[in-house]
Scaffold this motif. Structure first.
Motif, PDB file in Angstrom:
ATOM      1  N   LEU A 163       0.800  -1.036   0.084  1.00  0.00           N
ATOM      2  CA  LEU A 163       0.057   0.064  -0.184  1.00  0.00           C
ATOM      3  C   LEU A 163       0.918   1.237   0.271  1.00  0.00           C
ATOM      4  O   LEU A 163       1.728   1.489   0.970  1.00  0.00           O
TER       5      LEU A 163
ATOM      6  N   LEU B 248       0.568   5.102   0.527  1.00  0.00           N
ATOM      7  CA  LEU B 248      -0.225   5.964   1.314  1.00  0.00           C
ATOM      8  C   LEU B 248       0.300   7.209   1.322  1.00  0.00           C
ATOM      9  O   LEU B 248       1.470   7.395   1.273  1.00  0.00           O
TER      10      LEU B 248
ATOM     11  N   LEU C 126      -5.178  10.039   4.759  1.00  0.00           N
ATOM     12  CA  LEU C 126      -5.488   9.532   6.001  1.00  0.00           C
ATOM     13  C   LEU C 126      -5.979  10.414   6.914  1.00  0.00           C
ATOM     14  O   LEU C 126      -6.473  10.024   7.909  1.00  0.00           O
TER      15      LEU C 126
ATOM     16  N   LEU D 234      -9.131   1.511   5.595  1.00  0.00           N
ATOM     17  CA  LEU D 234      -8.607   1.601   4.089  1.00  0.00           C
ATOM     18  C   LEU D 234      -9.596   0.457   3.431  1.00  0.00           C
ATOM     19  O   LEU D 234      -9.939  -0.586   3.822  1.00  0.00           O
TER      20      LEU D 234
ATOM     21  N   ASN E 119     -12.332  -4.276   4.497  1.00  0.00           N
ATOM     22  CA  ASN E 119     -11.937  -2.839   5.260  1.00  0.00           C
ATOM     23  C   ASN E 119     -10.377  -3.141   5.994  1.00  0.00           C
ATOM     24  O   ASN E 119     -10.742  -4.068   6.817  1.00  0.00           O
TER      25      ASN E 119
END
Length: 249
Positions: free
Chosen positions: A79, A81, A86, A182, A194
């Motif tokens: 991932l 990010l 966030l 996420l 999730n």
């Protein structure tokens, strides 16, 4: 934050290792808050995590790389990010005490903080057979300041499930950053789920890697040149890297 140097962060990292896991991230925030560690521990969990996102951004930049595993086919996902992605919508800071009306019940409550998580973690460690309802009741006992049905006081144990659900939703609404989830999709089997992301654990792990790498550098340069830790840490990262190239060549 800009006033803290490598030596400061190594000292902060050292101190964080002496605390229970649930309080370690508070040690990272303590030097940045006017009321120190006690103030960090009293921050609602979501407010704390918002500060931790800011801290990660300032120390290590906005990019994060994490791993996840598909529960259906065991495919491992990488991932990429960004701290900005966030951050959730942040409402006005919650009051120290909040209120909830549900049917003929009235509650005064506060949001969970790191102290609550530390007590909960210790209790779960001592009571491994505890189910989720018992754990939730412990949190309710700590966070509900007053409960009444009409004019009659009610104990946390006597609160109906519908009210407990309403309390959970009220806490989430007042402190949304407390749970970062996420939206995941497996590229191999297209399973969707999730995944919770904990910025506190991620930052602690990142700082741990940095601290151990820095101590390794200090060890090499001290061994090669006889310099003290303070002298080595006073070097800029670029200058330190130049000396390390020569030591390791």
């Amino acid at each position: 934050m800009s006033k803290l140097d490598c030596a400061d962060w190594l000292a902060i990292w050292d101190h964080s290792q002496t605390l229970p896991p649930a309080l370690q991230t508070c040690a990272l925030l303590a030097p940045l808050l006017a009321d120190g560690l006690a103030g960090a521990e009293r921050l609602p969990v979501g407010r704390r995590d918002a500060h931790l996102l800011d801290l990660y951004d300032a120390l290590l930049g906005p990019q994060l790389t994490a791993m996840a595993c598909c529960g259906h086919c065991a495919e491992r996902l990488e991932l990429n990010l960004n701290t900005a992605d966030l951050r959730l919508d942040d409402p006005a800071p919650a009051a120290p005490e909040l209120q909830l009306e549900w049917q003929d019940y009235h509650l005064r409550f506060r949001l969970p903080d790191s102290r609550d998580l530390a007590v909960l973690a210790q209790w779960l460690n001592n009571e491994p057979a505890t189910d989720i309802e018992q754990a939730r009741l412990l949190l309710v006992r700590r966070c509900v300041l007053e409960a009444a049905q009409g004019a009659r006081p009610v104990s946390p144990e006597a609160l109906p499930q519908g009210l407990l659900q309403a309390l959970s939703e009220a806490m989430t609404q007042a402190d949304p950053q407390a749970l970062i989830e996420l939206d995941m999709c497996c590229p191999a089997c297209e399973e969707r789920w999730n995944e919770a992301f904990d910025i506190g654990s991620y930052l602690l792990e990142s700082l741990d890697h940095w601290a151990r790498r820095t101590l390794d550098q200090v060890h090499l340069l001290a061994t090669a040149y006889g310099w003290s830790e303070a002298q080595i840490l006073a070097l800029s990262p670029q200058r330190r890297a130049r000396y390390l190239e020569r030591v390791q060549s």
